[in-house]
Design a protein around this motif. Sequence first.
Motif, mmCIF file in Angstrom:
data_model
loop_
_atom_site.group_PDB
_atom_site.id
_atom_site.type_symbol
_atom_site.label_atom_id
_atom_site.label_comp_id
_atom_site.label_asym_id
_atom_site.label_seq_id
_atom_site.Cartn_x
_atom_site.Cartn_y
_atom_site.Cartn_z
ATOM 1 N N ASP A 154 0.833 -1.201 0.000
ATOM 2 C CA ASP A 154 0.000 0.000 0.000
ATOM 3 C C ASP A 154 0.872 1.256 0.000
ATOM 4 O O ASP A 154 0.379 2.356 -0.275
ATOM 5 N N GLY A 155 2.190 1.112 0.260
ATOM 6 C CA GLY A 155 3.101 2.240 0.130
ATOM 7 C C GLY A 155 3.605 2.432 -1.286
ATOM 8 O O GLY A 155 4.262 3.433 -1.590
ATOM 9 N N GLY A 156 3.302 1.498 -2.188
ATOM 10 C CA GLY A 156 3.751 1.580 -3.577
ATOM 11 C C GLY A 156 2.716 2.271 -4.447
ATOM 12 O O GLY A 156 1.862 1.613 -5.053
ATOM 13 N N VAL A 157 2.776 3.601 -4.487
ATOM 14 C CA VAL A 157 1.764 4.398 -5.190
ATOM 15 C C VAL A 157 2.435 5.584 -5.883
ATOM 16 O O VAL A 157 3.624 5.831 -5.697
ATOM 17 N N ASP A 158 1.644 6.326 -6.650
ATOM 18 C CA ASP A 158 2.155 7.518 -7.322
ATOM 19 C C ASP A 158 1.918 8.792 -6.523
ATOM 20 O O ASP A 158 2.744 9.707 -6.542
ATOM 21 N N LEU A 159 0.795 8.868 -5.853
ATOM 22 C CA LEU A 159 0.403 10.085 -5.137
ATOM 23 C C LEU A 159 -0.063 9.739 -3.724
ATOM 24 O O LEU A 159 -0.698 8.702 -3.516
#
Length: 246
Positions: A154-159
Amino acid sequence: MEQKIEKLIEWLREQVKEAGLNGAIVGISGGIDSAVVAHLIKRAFPNNSLGLIMPCKSNPKDKEDALKVVESCGIDYYVIDLTETHHTLFGEIERQLKEKGEWNEKVAKLGDANTRARLRMTTLYAVANNYGYLVVGTDNAAEWHTGYFTKYGDGGVDLVPLVHFTKGEVREMARILGVPDEIITKAPSAGLWEGQTDENEMGTTYEMIDKYLKGEEIPEKDRQIIERLHNRSHHKRRLAAAPPKF
């Protein structure tokens, strides 16, 4: 808070425009943070926003709550069940490690849970690629400071639009946006295992973390827990470490 919401919506639009993409996608868990983000991206991109509900050995109530979020904001959505995918992948990992006699049962529960989070990340990016969307994260200030998220999950995001907002501020935002009351008042949980709650796992409360982040006095026990969580999760808040140029 209404002004901050409008600024967030405008910021989301700017980020997508700068990326040369079409809209935004979020994983909807049935919790308050993803509910707020679903409402925000629906307002920012009425015709180019998407929510993914991704059950993975999950409590059926989480899917019910996620569907209530979808109904409350009117966002387009898919339900992609990852239970069998996770069973195949993690089951094969377990089998291979057990064959070598190197399976560590003590950390298996966490490895299982983190693999689910990373499968959801992979799914979000696969669908985002299809539509030309940015992946929007749901971590609030308390989760970011304590490292209460899965690295590259869930920390692997764009924004990360909520990263400067305390849990209390997220609740305030949720009420303004029209998130259902039962979502706002439910005990925060990552749904990692039966009966799991964020606060039990962290050893402190979001109220204490919010106060700490605002510079208010809190019991010494809670201060030590929060600082320990922050220090040991430093690696989660930075890019992969690189050596200096030799």
